[in-house]
Design a protein around this motif. Structure first.
Motif, short mmCIF file in Angstrom:
data_model
loop_
_atom_site.label_atom_id
_atom_site.label_comp_id
_atom_site.label_asym_id
_atom_site.label_seq_id
_atom_site.Cartn_x
_atom_site.Cartn_y
_atom_site.Cartn_z
N TYR A 57 0.84 -1.20 0.00
CA TYR A 57 0.00 0.00 0.00
C TYR A 57 0.88 1.24 0.00
CZ TYR A 57 -3.62 -3.14 1.86
OH TYR A 57 -4.50 -4.15 2.04
N ASP A 58 0.40 2.32 -0.64
CA ASP A 58 1.07 3.60 -0.44
C ASP A 58 0.60 4.15 0.90
OD1 ASP A 58 -1.42 4.85 -0.75
OD2 ASP A 58 -1.00 5.59 -2.75
N TRP A 59 1.17 5.26 1.34
CA TRP A 59 0.88 5.78 2.67
C TRP A 59 -0.61 6.03 2.86
CZ3 TRP A 59 -1.33 9.52 5.52
CH2 TRP A 59 -0.94 9.62 6.85
N HIS A 60 -1.25 6.71 1.94
CA HIS A 60 -2.66 7.06 2.09
C HIS A 60 -3.56 5.83 2.11
CE1 HIS A 60 -1.97 11.34 1.95
NE2 HIS A 60 -1.15 11.15 0.94
N ALA A 61 -3.31 4.89 1.22
CA ALA A 61 -4.12 3.66 1.19
C ALA A 61 -3.90 2.85 2.47
CB ALA A 61 -3.79 2.82 -0.05
N ALA A 63 -3.03 4.05 5.45
CA ALA A 63 -3.70 4.74 6.55
C ALA A 63 -5.20 4.48 6.49
CB ALA A 63 -3.40 6.23 6.49
N ALA A 64 -5.79 4.54 5.30
CA ALA A 64 -7.23 4.29 5.15
C ALA A 64 -7.58 2.86 5.57
CB ALA A 64 -7.67 4.54 3.71
N ALA A 65 -6.76 1.88 5.17
CA ALA A 65 -7.01 0.48 5.54
C ALA A 65 -6.87 0.29 7.05
CB ALA A 65 -6.04 -0.44 4.80
N THR A 66 -5.92 0.97 7.66
CA THR A 66 -5.73 0.88 9.11
C THR A 66 -6.93 1.45 9.85
OG1 THR A 66 -3.33 1.00 8.86
CG2 THR A 66 -4.22 1.55 11.03
N ILE A 67 -7.40 2.61 9.43
CA ILE A 67 -8.56 3.24 10.05
C ILE A 67 -9.79 2.33 9.91
CG2 ILE A 67 -10.20 5.16 9.85
CD1 ILE A 67 -7.70 6.89 9.12
#
Length: 76
Positions: A57-61, A63-67
């Motif tokens: 994953y890139d950083w944004h993806a 972070a979204a998956a973690t959230i």
């Protein structure tokens, strides 16, 4: 939006220590202060260079998956 209160690490640690003395489950702990105050930035450049590692994953993806995971667990 930035937090409305900020404290130095030293002050936050002292506050946490006081809270730990009066509560079994304080809203602020010394471990919590250390976790959020320490730098948590890591580079994977060596893994890319030596192992041809590419993150899934890139950083944004990521972070979204973690959230999303935390929300599904009822933790957010």
């Amino acid at each position: 939006k930035p937090p409305f209160l900020t404290f130095s690490r030293k002050t936050a640690t002292r506050m946490a220590r006081s809270m730990e003395k009066v509560s079994k489950h304080p809203p602020l702990s010394q471990d919590g202060v250390a976790f959020f105050a320490d730098d948590r930035h890591f580079s994977f450049a060596k893994a890319q260079r030596e192992l041809a590692y590419q993150p899934e994953y890139d950083w944004h993806a990521g972070a979204a998956a973690t959230i999303e995971w935390y929300q599904k667990q009822g933790l957010l």
